[in-house]
Design an enzyme around this catalytic site. Structure first.
Site, PDB file in Angstrom:
ATOM      1  N   ASP A  73       0.849  -1.195   0.000  1.00  0.00           N
ATOM      2  CA  ASP A  73       0.000   0.000   0.000  1.00  0.00           C
ATOM      3  C   ASP A  73       0.884   1.243   0.000  1.00  0.00           C
ATOM      4  O   ASP A  73       2.090   1.154   0.215  1.00  0.00           O
ATOM      5  CB  ASP A  73      -0.939   0.008   1.214  1.00  0.00           C
ATOM      6  CG  ASP A  73      -0.245  -0.463   2.473  1.00  0.00           C
ATOM      7  OD1 ASP A  73       0.916  -0.052   2.683  1.00  0.00           O
ATOM      8  OD2 ASP A  73      -0.842  -1.231   3.240  1.00  0.00           O
ATOM      9  N   ASP A  75       1.451   4.971   1.642  1.00  0.00           N
ATOM     10  CA  ASP A  75       1.089   5.885   2.718  1.00  0.00           C
ATOM     11  C   ASP A  75       1.696   7.247   2.411  1.00  0.00           C
ATOM     12  O   ASP A  75       2.768   7.338   1.814  1.00  0.00           O
ATOM     13  CB  ASP A  75       1.633   5.385   4.059  1.00  0.00           C
ATOM     14  CG  ASP A  75       1.073   4.016   4.419  1.00  0.00           C
ATOM     15  OD1 ASP A  75      -0.110   3.777   4.142  1.00  0.00           O
ATOM     16  OD2 ASP A  75       1.823   3.184   4.953  1.00  0.00           O
ATOM     17  N   ASP A 153       9.597   3.339  13.183  1.00  0.00           N
ATOM     18  CA  ASP A 153      10.243   2.213  13.851  1.00  0.00           C
ATOM     19  C   ASP A 153      11.671   1.931  13.370  1.00  0.00           C
ATOM     20  O   ASP A 153      12.611   1.942  14.146  1.00  0.00           O
ATOM     21  CB  ASP A 153       9.367   0.953  13.802  1.00  0.00           C
ATOM     22  CG  ASP A 153       8.759   0.676  12.442  1.00  0.00           C
ATOM     23  OD1 ASP A 153       9.102   1.379  11.477  1.00  0.00           O
ATOM     24  OD2 ASP A 153       7.944  -0.262  12.332  1.00  0.00           O
TER      25      ASP A 153
HETATM   26  P1  ATP Z   1       3.913  -3.058   4.954  1.00  0.00           P
HETATM   27  O1  ATP Z   1       4.602  -3.369   3.674  1.00  0.00           O
HETATM   28  O2  ATP Z   1       3.718  -4.251   5.783  1.00  0.00           O
HETATM   29  O3  ATP Z   1       2.681  -2.210   4.823  1.00  0.00           O
HETATM   30  P2  ATP Z   1       4.944  -0.739   6.264  1.00  0.00           P
HETATM   31  O4  ATP Z   1       6.333  -0.353   6.638  1.00  0.00           O
HETATM   32  O5  ATP Z   1       4.233   0.136   5.292  1.00  0.00           O
HETATM   33  O6  ATP Z   1       4.996  -2.225   5.780  1.00  0.00           O
HETATM   34  P3  ATP Z   1       2.763  -0.214   8.025  1.00  0.00           P
HETATM   35  O7  ATP Z   1       2.290  -1.035   9.174  1.00  0.00           O
HETATM   36  O8  ATP Z   1       1.892  -0.031   6.855  1.00  0.00           O
HETATM   37  O9  ATP Z   1       4.145  -0.858   7.604  1.00  0.00           O
HETATM   38  O10 ATP Z   1       3.180   1.191   8.628  1.00  0.00           O
HETATM   39  C1  ATP Z   1       3.522   2.298   7.803  1.00  0.00           C
HETATM   40  C2  ATP Z   1       4.691   3.072   8.406  1.00  0.00           C
HETATM   41  O11 ATP Z   1       4.320   3.578   9.692  1.00  0.00           O
HETATM   42  C3  ATP Z   1       5.934   2.233   8.671  1.00  0.00           C
HETATM   43  O12 ATP Z   1       6.759   2.167   7.539  1.00  0.00           O
HETATM   44  C4  ATP Z   1       6.594   2.966   9.807  1.00  0.00           C
HETATM   45  O13 ATP Z   1       7.310   4.087   9.322  1.00  0.00           O
HETATM   46  C5  ATP Z   1       5.413   3.494  10.603  1.00  0.00           C
HETATM   47  N1  ATP Z   1       5.025   2.583  11.690  1.00  0.00           N
HETATM   48  C6  ATP Z   1       4.084   1.609  11.635  1.00  0.00           C
HETATM   49  N2  ATP Z   1       3.971   0.976  12.804  1.00  0.00           N
HETATM   50  C7  ATP Z   1       4.853   1.549  13.633  1.00  0.00           C
HETATM   51  C8  ATP Z   1       5.209   1.362  15.002  1.00  0.00           C
HETATM   52  N3  ATP Z   1       4.633   0.407  15.717  1.00  0.00           N
HETATM   53  N4  ATP Z   1       6.149   2.178  15.524  1.00  0.00           N
HETATM   54  C9  ATP Z   1       6.733   3.136  14.788  1.00  0.00           C
HETATM   55  N5  ATP Z   1       6.459   3.372  13.513  1.00  0.00           N
HETATM   56  C10 ATP Z   1       5.522   2.598  12.926  1.00  0.00           C
HETATM   57 MG    MG Z   2       2.209  -0.015   4.700  1.00  0.00          MG
END
Ligand code: ATP
Ligand code: MG
Length: 450
Positions: A73, A75, A153
């Site tokens: 996705d 963001d 994170d």
């Molecule tokens: P995915 O491919 O699984 O969607 P993602 O990195 O985009 O991986 P998401 O859960 O969609 O993960 O979260 C989007 C962003 O928000 C992450 O890349 C990170 O920067 C931030 N984030 C998400 N969860 C946390 C957390 N628990 N603590 C700190 N930052 C977070």
């Molecule tokens: Mg994501």
């Protein structure tokens, strides 16, 4: 606006701001072009920027594109408040309580837009609310882009891509860590895991999904802090666990969890399963199958997945009830509830999945019945396919005879005459009016009314 204009002019070359450690990396150095961004995400960043705000594609999408992977996705992060974002897009709504976000829809796509957040937690900080283990329970304070990067994170998740300049803003050396295939937490690992223990699970997920090495300092405190996961609300654990299981690399991720000692307590199913041969074979087959389906672009139903993960637990509850003298049928139905109730206390598998999970489990005993009209009735059952796929896993793990699974594979595709010839003939006198009680303590052998 003026600041942005000046920054654009200045930002032509890759530059490092000493104070903030910000590196602005031009497209020539990273190769990620505007065309690779989902049109809906471009619409969001363009509209926000035209409205005078800062807006970047952020997080997993930038990371995955740099790794040549298809992002799950997109963001967007911005300095506009949720209300300001909502006012710019007709099809948008504010969601979330712990974090307030805006979902902007275009066609079938949804872009999650978050406002830059403050991160610093100090002794006298009243803006972040933490519980007595240091876990952040409320975090809705807006900040600038740099603090937003600090509260993310991992370094590889703190990359900001500006589609209009095609620059990556990298505050924490995330691009270098991507090149090194290293997962590194931002800030002090212990503090960051205490703030949000789910980050430990995320470390296991990203390491498995991206095939990255977890930096030693990032990994070191995990085993000791694993118990903090017991403070995380069960619904959040479910969401994170589902992401892990649907990452396309579930098998590797579960092994990573085990290696870090994260499978204890949180998931009774993994606790017991991974420690027993029989259960481990079944789980391995199930997760391998899930990964293969996802990698082939097929869907995986969470109910099916959790039915497999809890199958072994169901056996245990069933045996306990049989030993206590309950009838096979009563024991089986009660054991299904025992299993789901026990699991829900730690990791909230939503109740809406219960019905399908119970159906998949209950169907298993019916695959043994291959005479008369029963196989035809089973074939017409709306959950036949899921039940059959589950049977294949049981056969693959050695729980049932492979010939049974093969029989059903052939029976499905056979024509009428072939099917009739396949039916297992029972001598008329031996045909039970009512199904017999199971002798063996195996839930799949319990009698089910069809
Ligand atoms: P995915 O491919 O699984 O969607 P993602 O990195 O985009 O991986 P998401 O859960 O969609 O993960 O979260 C989007 C962003 O928000 C992450 O890349 C990170 O920067 C931030 N984030 C998400 N969860 C946390 C957390 N628990 N603590 C700190 N930052 C977070
Ligand atoms: Mg994501």
């Amino acid at each position: 606006m003026i600041k942005r204009f000046i920054r654009r002019i200045l930002g032509k070359k890759s530059q490092t701001n000493k104070k903030t450690r910000l590196q602005r990396i031009p497209v020539a150095n990273h190769g990620l072009t505007r065309e690779q961004i989902l049109p809906c995400a471009l619409k969001v960043t363009d509209t926000l920027q035209q409205g005078g705000f800062t807006a970047f594609v952020v997080g997993g999408a930038v990371r995955d594109l740099l790794l040549g992977k298809m992002p799950k996705d997109f963001d967007v992060a911005t300095n506009a408040t949720p209300e300001q974002v909502r006012d710019l897009f007709r099809r948008s709504r504010i969601i979330g309580r712990r974090f307030r976000l805006v979902h902007v829809m275009c066609g079938a796509d949804t872009i999650e837009v978050s406002t830059f957040r403050a991160c610093a937690i100090t002794e006298d900080d009243t803006s972040h609310v933490t519980d007595d283990t240091g876990r952040i329970v409320r975090d809705n304070v807006f900040g600038d882009q740099e603090s937003d990067a600090e509260r993310r994170d991992f370094t590889i998740n703190a990359l900001y891509y500006d589609p209009s300049t095609q620059e990556i803003w990298d505050y924490r050396g995330g691009v270098a860590d991507i090149k090194r295939k290293t997962l590194r937490i931002i800030g002090d690992p212990t503090t960051r895991y205490r703030e949000d223990p789910v980050r430990m699970l995320r470390a296991a997920r990203f390491a498995a999904k991206l095939d990255f090495h977890i930096d030693e300092t990032t990994r070191a405190p995990i085993t000791e802090l694993a118990e903090l996961l017991s403070n995380v609300p069960p619904s959040r654990l479910f969401d994170e666990m589902l992401k892990l299981l649907l990452s396309g690399h579930a098998l590797r991720a579960v092994h990573q969890l085990r290696a870090e000692g994260l499978h204890h307590g949180m998931l009774p199913m993994l606790d017991s399963i991974l420690e027993q041969d029989e259960g481990q074979r079944f789980i391995t087959a199930a997760l391998h199958n899930t990964d293969q389906r996802l990698q082939a672009g097929k869907s995986v139903s969470p109910a099916f997945l959790f039915a497999t993960l809890l199958w072994h637990e169901l056996h245990i509850h069933y045996r306990t009830r049989l030993d206590a003298g309950e009838s096979a049928s009563a024991a089986f139905f009660a054991a299904m509830d025992d299993t789901l109730d026990q699991q829900r206390a730690r990791l909230a598998v939503p109740r809406r999945l219960d019905g399908m999970m119970k159906e998949i489990w209950s169907l298993q005993s019916r695959f043994d019945q291959r005479s008369g009209s029963r196989p035809y009735r089973l074939l017409g059952h709306p959950r036949f396919r899921a039940g059959y796929d589950f049977l294949l896993l049981r056969a693959e793990s050695g729980e049932v005879d492979k010939t049974l699974a093969d029989w059903w594979t052939t029976f499905q595709d056979a024509d009428e005459a072939e099917r009739a010839a396949m039916l297992v003939n029972e001598p008329a006198s031996a045909k039970p009016k009512r199904r017999r009680r199971a002798k063996k303590p195996n839930p799949a052998a319990q009698p089910i009314n069809d």
